[in-house]
Design a protein around this motif. Sequence first.
Motif, PDB file in Angstrom:
ATOM      1  N   MET A   1       8.582   1.945 -19.988  1.00  0.00           N
ATOM      2  CA  MET A   1       7.764   1.055 -19.299  1.00  0.00           C
ATOM      3  C   MET A   1       8.008   1.609 -17.892  1.00  0.00           C
ATOM      4  O   MET A   1       9.179   1.501 -17.474  1.00  0.00           O
ATOM      5  N   ARG A   2       7.111   2.030 -17.330  1.00  0.00           N
ATOM      6  CA  ARG A   2       7.176   2.258 -15.786  1.00  0.00           C
ATOM      7  C   ARG A   2       8.130   1.369 -15.055  1.00  0.00           C
ATOM      8  O   ARG A   2       8.870   1.709 -13.993  1.00  0.00           O
ATOM      9  N   LEU A   3       7.595   0.210 -15.133  1.00  0.00           N
ATOM     10  CA  LEU A   3       8.433  -1.082 -14.313  1.00  0.00           C
ATOM     11  C   LEU A   3       9.856  -0.945 -14.341  1.00  0.00           C
ATOM     12  O   LEU A   3      10.548  -1.150 -13.458  1.00  0.00           O
ATOM     13  N   SER A   4      10.517  -0.590 -15.571  1.00  0.00           N
ATOM     14  CA  SER A   4      11.811  -0.577 -15.835  1.00  0.00           C
ATOM     15  C   SER A   4      12.414   0.510 -14.749  1.00  0.00           C
ATOM     16  O   SER A   4      13.566   0.429 -14.408  1.00  0.00           O
ATOM     17  N   ARG A   5      11.707   1.594 -14.677  1.00  0.00           N
ATOM     18  CA  ARG A   5      12.159   2.676 -13.858  1.00  0.00           C
ATOM     19  C   ARG A   5      11.972   2.366 -12.358  1.00  0.00           C
ATOM     20  O   ARG A   5      12.714   2.556 -11.490  1.00  0.00           O
ATOM     21  N   ALA A   6      10.885   1.997 -12.071  1.00  0.00           N
ATOM     22  CA  ALA A   6      10.682   1.690 -10.787  1.00  0.00           C
ATOM     23  C   ALA A   6      11.445   0.471 -10.147  1.00  0.00           C
ATOM     24  O   ALA A   6      11.845   0.607  -8.822  1.00  0.00           O
ATOM     25  N   GLY A   8      14.597   0.156 -11.117  1.00  0.00           N
ATOM     26  CA  GLY A   8      16.087   0.338 -11.308  1.00  0.00           C
ATOM     27  C   GLY A   8      16.780   0.036 -12.480  1.00  0.00           C
ATOM     28  O   GLY A   8      17.814   0.221 -12.412  1.00  0.00           O
ATOM     29  N   CYS A   9      16.017  -0.449 -13.263  1.00  0.00           N
ATOM     30  CA  CYS A   9      16.740  -0.913 -14.712  1.00  0.00           C
ATOM     31  C   CYS A   9      17.423   0.003 -15.418  1.00  0.00           C
ATOM     32  O   CYS A   9      18.421  -0.091 -16.087  1.00  0.00           O
ATOM     33  N   MET A  10      16.892   1.087 -15.488  1.00  0.00           N
ATOM     34  CA  MET A  10      17.297   2.441 -16.008  1.00  0.00           C
ATOM     35  C   MET A  10      18.707   2.976 -15.476  1.00  0.00           C
ATOM     36  O   MET A  10      19.264   3.719 -16.360  1.00  0.00           O
ATOM     37  N   GLY A  11      18.900   2.535 -14.138  1.00  0.00           N
ATOM     38  CA  GLY A  11      20.345   2.910 -13.663  1.00  0.00           C
ATOM     39  C   GLY A  11      21.333   2.592 -14.428  1.00  0.00           C
ATOM     40  O   GLY A  11      22.428   2.907 -14.425  1.00  0.00           O
ATOM     41  N   CYS A  12      21.294   1.303 -14.804  1.00  0.00           N
ATOM     42  CA  CYS A  12      22.251   0.532 -15.885  1.00  0.00           C
ATOM     43  C   CYS A  12      22.081   0.327 -17.228  1.00  0.00           C
ATOM     44  O   CYS A  12      23.110   0.311 -17.824  1.00  0.00           O
ATOM     45  N   HIS A  13      20.896   0.297 -17.800  1.00  0.00           N
ATOM     46  CA  HIS A  13      20.635   0.136 -18.951  1.00  0.00           C
ATOM     47  C   HIS A  13      20.025   1.512 -20.002  1.00  0.00           C
ATOM     48  O   HIS A  13      19.293   2.056 -19.185  1.00  0.00           O
ATOM     49  N   GLN A  61      18.474  -9.329  -9.092  1.00  0.00           N
ATOM     50  CA  GLN A  61      17.320  -8.349  -9.008  1.00  0.00           C
ATOM     51  C   GLN A  61      16.189  -9.147  -7.951  1.00  0.00           C
ATOM     52  O   GLN A  61      15.223  -9.304  -8.427  1.00  0.00           O
ATOM     53  N   THR A  62      16.543  -9.088  -6.798  1.00  0.00           N
ATOM     54  CA  THR A  62      15.492 -10.204  -5.946  1.00  0.00           C
ATOM     55  C   THR A  62      14.269  -9.436  -5.689  1.00  0.00           C
ATOM     56  O   THR A  62      13.236 -10.108  -5.292  1.00  0.00           O
ATOM     57  N   GLN A  63      14.333  -7.903  -5.820  1.00  0.00           N
ATOM     58  CA  GLN A  63      13.041  -7.207  -5.459  1.00  0.00           C
ATOM     59  C   GLN A  63      12.032  -7.240  -6.523  1.00  0.00           C
ATOM     60  O   GLN A  63      10.809  -6.899  -6.526  1.00  0.00           O
ATOM     61  N   ARG A  70       9.053 -11.451 -16.184  1.00  0.00           N
ATOM     62  CA  ARG A  70       8.837 -11.955 -17.235  1.00  0.00           C
ATOM     63  C   ARG A  70       8.213 -10.813 -18.339  1.00  0.00           C
ATOM     64  O   ARG A  70       8.432 -10.776 -19.269  1.00  0.00           O
ATOM     65  N   LEU A  71       7.455  -9.783 -17.696  1.00  0.00           N
ATOM     66  CA  LEU A  71       7.253  -8.557 -18.287  1.00  0.00           C
ATOM     67  C   LEU A  71       8.211  -7.822 -18.832  1.00  0.00           C
ATOM     68  O   LEU A  71       8.204  -7.429 -19.974  1.00  0.00           O
ATOM     69  N   LEU A  72       9.392  -7.643 -17.919  1.00  0.00           N
ATOM     70  CA  LEU A  72      10.340  -6.934 -18.453  1.00  0.00           C
ATOM     71  C   LEU A  72      11.150  -7.578 -19.521  1.00  0.00           C
ATOM     72  O   LEU A  72      11.447  -6.704 -20.647  1.00  0.00           O
ATOM     73  N   ALA A  73      11.312  -8.758 -19.354  1.00  0.00           N
ATOM     74  CA  ALA A  73      11.936  -9.650 -20.287  1.00  0.00           C
ATOM     75  C   ALA A  73      11.197  -9.261 -21.631  1.00  0.00           C
ATOM     76  O   ALA A  73      11.781  -9.041 -22.757  1.00  0.00           O
TER      77      ALA A  73
END
Length: 85
Positions: A1-6, A8-13, A61-63, A70-73
Amino acid sequence: MRLSRARGCMGCHGMLRKQVGPGFAQVAERYKDDASASVRLAIKIRAGSVGAWGRVIMPQQTQVTEAEARLLAEWVLAQHAEPKR
């Protein structure tokens, strides 16, 4: 999902396995039978947490907006581990 990259989720997961934090498939496996997991994970995404996966800190992750959280979860909980060979 693009949102996870945008966001920063993929930096740690990783998708499957732990990097800094657990892999998304690991999270999905842990919470697969928990009907309230998506709500609780969305809160953890924005507010942060510590102790759920050992001593690793999930920073706030206040940004990430509430709607994005909700979408990410929901997306994280839909991940699957690699098929066993």
